[in-house]
Design a protein around this motif. Structure first.
Motif, PDB file in Angstrom:
ATOM      1  N   LYS A 263       0.824  -1.209   0.000  1.00 44.18           N
ATOM      2  CA  LYS A 263       0.000   0.000   0.000  1.00 44.18           C
ATOM      3  C   LYS A 263       0.861   1.263   0.000  1.00 44.18           C
ATOM      4  O   LYS A 263       2.028   1.233   0.379  1.00 44.18           O
ATOM      5  CB  LYS A 263      -0.901   0.018   1.241  1.00 44.18           C
ATOM      6  N   ALA A 264       0.264   2.366  -0.431  1.00 47.40           N
ATOM      7  CA  ALA A 264       0.896   3.682  -0.347  1.00 47.40           C
ATOM      8  C   ALA A 264       0.328   4.380   0.881  1.00 47.40           C
ATOM      9  O   ALA A 264      -0.846   4.162   1.220  1.00 47.40           O
ATOM     10  CB  ALA A 264       0.607   4.491  -1.611  1.00 47.40           C
ATOM     11  N   PRO A 265       1.107   5.181   1.578  1.00 44.36           N
ATOM     12  CA  PRO A 265       2.464   5.579   1.243  1.00 44.36           C
ATOM     13  C   PRO A 265       3.472   4.465   1.540  1.00 44.36           C
ATOM     14  O   PRO A 265       3.294   3.691   2.469  1.00 44.36           O
ATOM     15  CB  PRO A 265       2.720   6.786   2.141  1.00 44.36           C
ATOM     16  N   ASN A 266       4.504   4.414   0.727  1.00 40.65           N
ATOM     17  CA  ASN A 266       5.578   3.438   0.860  1.00 40.65           C
ATOM     18  C   ASN A 266       6.856   4.207   1.177  1.00 40.65           C
ATOM     19  O   ASN A 266       7.252   5.088   0.431  1.00 40.65           O
ATOM     20  CB  ASN A 266       5.722   2.647  -0.440  1.00 40.65           C
ATOM     21  N   GLN A 267       7.507   3.868   2.272  1.00 47.92           N
ATOM     22  CA  GLN A 267       8.712   4.561   2.727  1.00 47.92           C
ATOM     23  C   GLN A 267       9.993   3.934   2.172  1.00 47.92           C
ATOM     24  O   GLN A 267      11.068   4.145   2.721  1.00 47.92           O
ATOM     25  CB  GLN A 267       8.758   4.558   4.261  1.00 47.92           C
ATOM     26  N   GLY A 268       9.890   3.148   1.108  1.00 51.41           N
ATOM     27  CA  GLY A 268      11.048   2.488   0.516  1.00 51.41           C
ATOM     28  C   GLY A 268      11.046   0.989   0.713  1.00 51.41           C
ATOM     29  O   GLY A 268      12.066   0.326   0.542  1.00 51.41           O
ATOM     30  N   ALA A 269       9.892   0.430   1.046  1.00 54.34           N
ATOM     31  CA  ALA A 269       9.775  -1.015   1.279  1.00 54.34           C
ATOM     32  C   ALA A 269       9.813  -1.790  -0.034  1.00 54.34           C
ATOM     33  O   ALA A 269       9.332  -1.324  -1.058  1.00 54.34           O
ATOM     34  CB  ALA A 269       8.469  -1.321   2.008  1.00 54.34           C
ATOM     35  N   VAL A 270      10.413  -2.966   0.031  1.00 57.39           N
ATOM     36  CA  VAL A 270      10.391  -3.943  -1.065  1.00 57.39           C
ATOM     37  C   VAL A 270       9.976  -5.264  -0.427  1.00 57.39           C
ATOM     38  O   VAL A 270      10.756  -5.883   0.298  1.00 57.39           O
ATOM     39  CB  VAL A 270      11.776  -4.077  -1.743  1.00 57.39           C
ATOM     40  N   HIS A 271       8.733  -5.674  -0.668  1.00 62.38           N
ATOM     41  CA  HIS A 271       8.214  -6.879  -0.029  1.00 62.38           C
ATOM     42  C   HIS A 271       8.398  -8.082  -0.952  1.00 62.38           C
ATOM     43  O   HIS A 271       8.027  -8.036  -2.129  1.00 62.38           O
ATOM     44  CB  HIS A 271       6.736  -6.701   0.304  1.00 62.38           C
TER      45      HIS A 271
ATOM     46  N   VAL B 130       2.324 -18.451   3.312  1.00 60.57           N
ATOM     47  CA  VAL B 130       3.346 -17.650   2.628  1.00 60.57           C
ATOM     48  C   VAL B 130       4.016 -16.739   3.661  1.00 60.57           C
ATOM     49  O   VAL B 130       3.387 -16.328   4.638  1.00 60.57           O
ATOM     50  CB  VAL B 130       2.741 -16.806   1.462  1.00 60.57           C
ATOM     51  N   GLN B 131       5.294 -16.464   3.452  1.00 59.27           N
ATOM     52  CA  GLN B 131       6.019 -15.488   4.251  1.00 59.27           C
ATOM     53  C   GLN B 131       6.280 -14.263   3.390  1.00 59.27           C
ATOM     54  O   GLN B 131       6.608 -14.393   2.205  1.00 59.27           O
ATOM     55  CB  GLN B 131       7.367 -16.031   4.716  1.00 59.27           C
ATOM     56  N   ILE B 132       6.164 -13.082   3.994  1.00 58.88           N
ATOM     57  CA  ILE B 132       6.473 -11.822   3.316  1.00 58.88           C
ATOM     58  C   ILE B 132       7.607 -11.154   4.088  1.00 58.88           C
ATOM     59  O   ILE B 132       7.499 -10.950   5.301  1.00 58.88           O
ATOM     60  CB  ILE B 132       5.247 -10.876   3.258  1.00 58.88           C
ATOM     61  N   HIS B 133       8.703 -10.837   3.397  1.00 61.50           N
ATOM     62  CA  HIS B 133       9.873 -10.177   3.986  1.00 61.50           C
ATOM     63  C   HIS B 133      10.006  -8.779   3.399  1.00 61.50           C
ATOM     64  O   HIS B 133       9.802  -8.595   2.194  1.00 61.50           O
ATOM     65  CB  HIS B 133      11.160 -10.934   3.669  1.00 61.50           C
ATOM     66  N   ASN B 134      10.384  -7.813   4.220  1.00 64.61           N
ATOM     67  CA  ASN B 134      10.677  -6.468   3.717  1.00 64.61           C
ATOM     68  C   ASN B 134      12.181  -6.337   3.543  1.00 64.61           C
ATOM     69  O   ASN B 134      12.933  -6.266   4.511  1.00 64.61           O
ATOM     70  CB  ASN B 134      10.155  -5.398   4.677  1.00 64.61           C
ATOM     71  N   ARG B 135      12.624  -6.284   2.298  1.00 65.47           N
ATOM     72  CA  ARG B 135      14.045  -6.149   1.962  1.00 65.47           C
ATOM     73  C   ARG B 135      14.426  -4.699   1.650  1.00 65.47           C
ATOM     74  O   ARG B 135      15.537  -4.424   1.231  1.00 65.47           O
ATOM     75  CB  ARG B 135      14.390  -7.019   0.757  1.00 65.47           C
ATOM     76  N   GLY B 136      13.484  -3.777   1.813  1.00 64.76           N
ATOM     77  CA  GLY B 136      13.723  -2.382   1.467  1.00 64.76           C
ATOM     78  C   GLY B 136      14.332  -1.579   2.602  1.00 64.76           C
ATOM     79  O   GLY B 136      14.629  -2.093   3.680  1.00 64.76           O
ATOM     80  N   ILE B 137      14.481  -0.280   2.346  1.00 64.58           N
ATOM     81  CA  ILE B 137      15.114   0.632   3.313  1.00 64.58           C
ATOM     82  C   ILE B 137      14.105   1.315   4.225  1.00 64.58           C
ATOM     83  O   ILE B 137      14.489   2.015   5.161  1.00 64.58           O
ATOM     84  CB  ILE B 137      15.954   1.703   2.584  1.00 64.58           C
ATOM     85  N   GLY B 138      12.817   1.142   3.956  1.00 65.26           N
ATOM     86  CA  GLY B 138      11.768   1.756   4.763  1.00 65.26           C
ATOM     87  C   GLY B 138      10.604   0.799   4.914  1.00 65.26           C
ATOM     88  O   GLY B 138      10.608  -0.301   4.370  1.00 65.26           O
ATOM     89  N   GLY B 139       9.593   1.229   5.640  1.00 71.89           N
ATOM     90  CA  GLY B 139       8.446   0.375   5.906  1.00 71.89           C
ATOM     91  C   GLY B 139       7.255   0.680   5.017  1.00 71.89           C
ATOM     92  O   GLY B 139       7.215   1.696   4.323  1.00 71.89           O
ATOM     93  N   ALA B 140       6.290  -0.221   5.042  1.00 72.30           N
ATOM     94  CA  ALA B 140       5.022  -0.031   4.331  1.00 72.30           C
ATOM     95  C   ALA B 140       4.017  -1.046   4.854  1.00 72.30           C
ATOM     96  O   ALA B 140       4.388  -2.100   5.383  1.00 72.30           O
ATOM     97  CB  ALA B 140       5.179  -0.195   2.827  1.00 72.30           C
ATOM     98  N   PHE B 141       2.746  -0.716   4.699  1.00 71.98           N
ATOM     99  CA  PHE B 141       1.665  -1.650   4.990  1.00 71.98           C
ATOM    100  C   PHE B 141       1.422  -2.536   3.776  1.00 71.98           C
ATOM    101  O   PHE B 141       1.655  -2.141   2.628  1.00 71.98           O
ATOM    102  CB  PHE B 141       0.376  -0.893   5.321  1.00 71.98           C
ATOM    103  N   HIS B 142       0.927  -3.741   4.026  1.00 72.90           N
ATOM    104  CA  HIS B 142       0.524  -4.650   2.952  1.00 72.90           C
ATOM    105  C   HIS B 142      -0.565  -5.577   3.488  1.00 72.90           C
ATOM    106  O   HIS B 142      -0.768  -5.680   4.696  1.00 72.90           O
ATOM    107  CB  HIS B 142       1.715  -5.485   2.458  1.00 72.90           C
ATOM    108  N   ASN B 143      -1.266  -6.216   2.570  1.00 69.44           N
ATOM    109  CA  ASN B 143      -2.021  -7.427   2.840  1.00 69.44           C
ATOM    110  C   ASN B 143      -1.737  -8.341   1.665  1.00 69.44           C
ATOM    111  O   ASN B 143      -0.653  -8.233   1.081  1.00 69.44           O
ATOM    112  CB  ASN B 143      -3.507  -7.160   3.150  1.00 69.44           C
ATOM    113  N   LEU B 144      -2.618  -9.247   1.306  1.00 71.07           N
ATOM    114  CA  LEU B 144      -2.269 -10.243   0.278  1.00 71.07           C
ATOM    115  C   LEU B 144      -2.983 -10.021  -1.044  1.00 71.07           C
ATOM    116  O   LEU B 144      -4.108  -9.535  -1.089  1.00 71.07           O
ATOM    117  CB  LEU B 144      -2.596 -11.656   0.773  1.00 71.07           C
TER     118      LEU B 144
END
Length: 85
Positions: free
Chosen positions: A38-46, A65-79
């Motif tokens: 979801k936006a806003p995205n602070q640099g997340a890569v899920h 399923v597992q979701i990992h954030n490999r980015g430099i910032g956070g963000a909300f998500h669902n599936l």
């Protein structure tokens, strides 16, 4: 059948992991899920991995399923995801 915006919004900080499961009545065959970021995205890569399926004795299927954030910032998500055609 594809799906989007499923499940509660979940915030992932950099380096964090979320563990998801979802079920259907019956067995819908191979299903894959990924992060519906979801936006806003602070640099997340899920990144989605560890896709798994459990067949229940009653004929239903549960998927994981597992979701990992490999980015430099956070963000909300669902599936979001769907089956293989």
């Amino acid at each position: 059948m594809a799906f989007n915006n499923v499940g509660p919004l979940t915030f992932l900080a950099p380096g964090a992991t979320a563990f998801w499961s979802y079920s259907y009545p019956g067995d819908r065959g191979t299903q894959f899920a990924s992060a519906d970021v979801k936006a806003p995205n602070q640099g997340a890569v899920h990144v989605a991995d560890e896709q798994a399926k459990r067949k229940e004795n009653n004929g239903n299927a549960t998927y994981f399923v597992q979701i990992h954030n490999r980015g430099i910032g956070g963000a909300f998500h669902n599936l979001q995801g769907g089956g293989v055609v």
